[in-house]
Scaffold this motif. Structure first.
Motif, short mmCIF file in Angstrom:
data_model
loop_
_atom_site.label_atom_id
_atom_site.label_comp_id
_atom_site.label_asym_id
_atom_site.label_seq_id
_atom_site.Cartn_x
_atom_site.Cartn_y
_atom_site.Cartn_z
N UNK A 47 0.83 -1.21 0.00
CA UNK A 47 0.00 0.00 0.00
C UNK A 47 0.87 1.25 0.00
N UNK A 48 1.90 1.27 0.84
CA UNK A 48 2.79 2.43 0.91
C UNK A 48 3.54 2.64 -0.41
N UNK A 55 2.87 9.92 -5.66
CA UNK A 55 3.00 11.26 -5.07
C UNK A 55 3.64 12.21 -6.08
N UNK A 56 3.19 13.47 -6.22
CA UNK A 56 2.31 14.22 -5.32
C UNK A 56 0.81 14.04 -5.57
N UNK A 159 1.09 19.60 -0.85
CA UNK A 159 0.01 19.83 0.12
C UNK A 159 -0.50 18.52 0.71
N UNK A 160 -0.51 17.45 -0.10
CA UNK A 160 -0.92 16.15 0.44
C UNK A 160 0.13 15.65 1.41
N UNK A 161 -0.29 15.18 2.57
CA UNK A 161 0.65 14.76 3.61
C UNK A 161 1.59 13.69 3.06
N UNK A 162 2.88 13.99 3.03
CA UNK A 162 3.82 13.02 2.44
C UNK A 162 4.20 11.92 3.41
N UNK A 290 5.71 6.05 8.41
CA UNK A 290 4.87 6.99 9.17
C UNK A 290 5.61 8.27 9.54
N UNK A 291 6.93 8.28 9.41
CA UNK A 291 7.67 9.51 9.65
C UNK A 291 7.52 10.44 8.45
N UNK A 292 7.39 11.72 8.72
CA UNK A 292 7.40 12.70 7.64
C UNK A 292 8.84 12.94 7.21
#
Length: 771
Positions: A47-48, A55-56, A159-162, A290-292
């Motif tokens: 999924x990731x 992305x983006x 803008x979408x949470x990376x 899960x880390x930005x």
């Protein structure tokens, strides 16, 4: 033995009546839960991979494009300009579908192609935006209109949470500088270190190189930069780290310390339990992305590539070159204590062990009174000595039987931990406490760390922690990111009971740690002892001095309207001149992680401007105003050098890669040979902190880290690491070699302290004059 039986899924015996088969329901349950956990990890990674790959944009945007195309076609508008009809005619299954179905399928295929094309365009636009570095060269506090517009566009595109690796494909490639620019900057950097005759010779060599073979070498380098994600990183890892045949202990590995003045528990097993559990929570977040991504000034993303190999990673020795072995997952760790190795499972029934359960496991190891196997005590010394003897010993003595199985357990472990049998840490009442603490983390006893692991977690008898990290797979900021998470999670999330134990219930049915078995021959023992003697001589030669500088910190430096790093670097130049009576080639590490797979670049901190400032400080005839003016010019020059290094316009990585190309082509240019043979007698690095901002240092001043350090780079030089811990604190880690009559780490430390105070006095006098 009850716990051991539960680990067996089934047992059978052959009797006169046939085979008697007995199944363990509990063990089968654990096997099932482990399988579920494994498939869950695979699904999350899949999924990731999709989320990061588009992305983006987002996967839902595909549906929006499909609906838009379908709606246009319903309104009898063909947005594809005939392409949908072309796809419909060439569908291989036309004979099995109705016209309406063929049209819908063709529209979906066209929409998917359009969506992929839009993703590519968006990604290229983002890459183009991230290639702009003008913002870095603007005066502090003065932002141009073009930079403001650029910043807004970058924020819009992201803008979408990376997720952790979302920006990887959008990061620009590291540019190859022009030959003329690199040589010009190089000559400028060595001018203050050479007399007129030496400089004229170097100028002549540079001009000769510029004419031939530099243009040819540059073409090959440009070709590589177009093909590879980063034209430096793979060669840097291979030739600087993996091909070195010298011991990695002291020479390459570095260390990170615990909090300066806070120890949440004095129980060794409990502190180890929380630390290991926190590390595995970090690994879970890495796996799930899960880390930005880290960002410069909260806008420009940095490459996260190095974080992939943090766990389950080992450096494997070879005859000519080492290699880095990384596994996607590992379900066990290995613990070393008093010469014995133990394998500890990280999961029970598909779930991660609780801190209290880890504490129970580690306490069992501490309570074990069995003696090490013959030759086992100093076995890790193989990783501390030279690489070729270790590579040969590994092939000869550890390629089969119990030795291979045990070595596999170590090399495939997620984490390697040493439960040390000594107490270390910083103690204000003991003058040499930080020195001993640093040396223990850097090399220990030379046989109680597995220096090949990506990192060693070290836990002392008094509850203090530390890390020894191998350098080839990553640079210090990556390990610092992990360490900040571990310390913050340990103190603020996991915590301890009133009596210092880990919180939580304990499942006492968990199988105990299993002791690794070895069959070490006398010949192998001789190799181990030989490696140990080499490592011991190296360790005993390390002269270390560390101290907390509490006279002032970045709070005061900010009032001087200058960079804290430039302030410290100029103090180091002044201190070195006072220490040795001369200036030297100075290395300061700078990151290039705003580029894809970027690692480091060198800032040559000894400049013409810094030299003038140092000479002025030692000239009694110079006024305070003159010295301050020279200081500001030198600080501005240093900041400019930092920006050049960060934006890919540094000197040393370019020259290094040109040298590698020349070797591939069978050349040996005198200029490059001279450049790369020059010793770095002052090697410096700043330890980063607050990368995750999980600790508020103003509210929790006891949670300030002591940073970390490394061994001396040159035989007659100094290694200096420093961390700007807070508004009023800095810590310095200084290393050199006792065998050098020119160096003394304590003396240099005192010179640094005095240089810092003398520079502060310049600004204090200016303020007093104004009053």
């Amino acid at each position: 033995m009850a716990e051991a039986h539960q680990a067996v899924a089934f047992q059978f015996t052959v009797t006169a009546d046939g085979i008697d088969l007995r199944l363990s329901q509990e063990a089968l349950k654990h096997i099932y839960l482990s399988g579920v956990t494994s498939w869950r990890k695979r699904f999350i990674r899949f999924k990731n991979g999709i989320l990061t790959g588009v992305y983006p944009a987002s996967p839902s945007s595909w549906l929006i494009v499909v609906i838009a195309i379908m709606s246009a076609m319903y309104a009898r508008i063909d947005p594809s300009m005939g392409m949908i009809d072309g796809i419909k005619k060439n569908l291989p299954v036309n004979g099995y579908m109705t016209i309406q179905t063929q049209t819908m399928l063709s529209a979906i295929l066209f929409s998917t192609g359009l969506w992929i094309s839009l993703i590519f365009i968006l990604r290229q636009m983002l890459k183009l935006l991230l290639s702009y570095h003008g913002w870095m060269f603007e005066p502090h506090g003065k932002i141009s209109r073009s930079t403001r517009i650029w910043a807004v566009l970058v924020k819009i595109f992201s803008v979408r949470k990376p997720m952790l690796y979302s920006f990887q494909a959008s990061l620009p490639r590291l540019p190859v500088p022009r030959i003329d620019d690199t040589i010009k900057r190089y000559l400028e950097s060595v001018r203050p270190l050479l007399d007129d005759e030496q400089y004229s010779k170097m100028e002549a060599l540079a001009e000769e190189f510029k004419k031939n073979p530099a243009p040819r070498l540059q073409k090959y380098l440009l070709l590589k930069s177009w093909w590879a994600p980063n034209y430096v990183s793979d060669w840097w890892e291979e030739y600087i780290y993996l091909r070195s045949r010298n011991p990695i202990m002291v020479n390459s590995n570095y260390y990170v310390m615990d909090l300066v003045s806070m120890t949440p528990t004095c129980l060794q097993a409990a502190r180890a339990g929380n630390a290991v559990h926190a590390m595995l929570l970090y690994r879970r977040k890495l796996d799930r992305e899960e880390f930005s991504p880290m960002k410069v000034f909260g806008i420009v993303p940095m490459c996260s590539n190095q974080m992939e190999r943090m766990f389950n990673t080992t450096r494997i020795p070879g005859i000519e070159t080492d290699s880095v072995q990384h596994l996607k997952d590992s379900k066990h760790m290995v613990v070393y204590h008093k010469g014995r190795f133990y394998k500890v499972s990280l999961y029970q029934g598909g779930r991660l062990l609780l801190p209290s359960e880890f504490e129970m496991q580690f306490q069992k190891i501490l309570d074990d009174t069995t003696e090490p196997h013959v030759g086992e005590l100093k076995l890790p010394a193989l990783t501390a000595g030279e690489r070729i003897p270790w590579a040969r010993a590994r092939a000869q003595f550890f390629s089969q039987g119990v030795n291979k199985a045990s070595l596999d357990a170590i090399e495939k472990a997620a984490i390697f931990m040493t439960l040390d049998d000594e107490a270390h840490g910083y103690d204000r009442q003991k003058q040499r406490s930080m020195n001993l603490y640093a040396k223990s983390l850097l090399h220990g006893k030379c046989y109680d760390r597995w220096f090949d692991k990506s990192f060693n977690l070290i836990v002392y008898t008094n509850g203090k922690l530390g890390i020894n990290a191998e350098h080839s797979w990553s640079d210090a900021p990556t390990v610092g990111h992990l360490w900040e998470f571990v310390l913050a999670t340990d103190i603020f999330q996991l915590g301890y009971t009133e009596d210092g134990h880990c919180k939580g219930e304990v499942n006492k049915s968990i199988p105990p740690p299993s002791k690794l078995q070895w069959d070490i021959t006398q010949e192998c023992q001789d190799v181990i002892e030989s490696c140990y003697n080499v490592a011991k001589a190296l360790a005993e030669d390390v002269d270390f001095y560390g101290y907390l500088f509490e006279d002032f910190g970045k709070g005061f430096i900010k009032t001087c309207r200058t960079s804290p790093d430039a302030f410290i670097q100029l103090a180091l130049q002044l201190a070195h001149f006072r220490d040795k009576g001369q200036l030297c080639l100075t290395y300061e590490a700078s990151m290039t992680r705003i580029f894809r797979e970027g690692r480091t670049e060198t800032i040559r901190s000894c400049t013409i401007e810094s030299t003038k400032f140092v000479y002025a400080m030692e000239d009694a005839s110079k006024s305070n105003e003159e010295k301050l003016e020279l200081f500001h010019k030198a600080a501005e020059k240093h900041q400019h050098m930092c920006r050049l290094a960060m934006t890919g316009a540094g000197i040393d990585r370019h020259l290094f890669c040109l040298y590698v190309v020349s070797k591939y082509l069978g050349m040996d240019p005198s200029f490059l040979k001279q450049v790369l043979s020059e010793p770095w007698r002052l090697s410096t690095s700043q330890t980063p902190q607050q990368q995750l901002c999980m600790i508020d240092l103003e509210k929790h001043p006891d949670c300030i880290s002591a940073g970390g350090g490394f061994g001396p780079v040159a035989d007659d030089g100094y290694g200096v690491s420093y961390i700007i811990s807070g508004e009023n604190l800095m810590t310095f880690h200084i290393s050199s070699k006792l065998s050098s009559p020119e160096t003394d780490s304590y003396r240099f430390g005192q010179n640094i302290r005095q240089a810092m105070l003398d520079i502060r006095a310049l600004f204090s006098q200016k303020k007093n004059m104004k009053l």
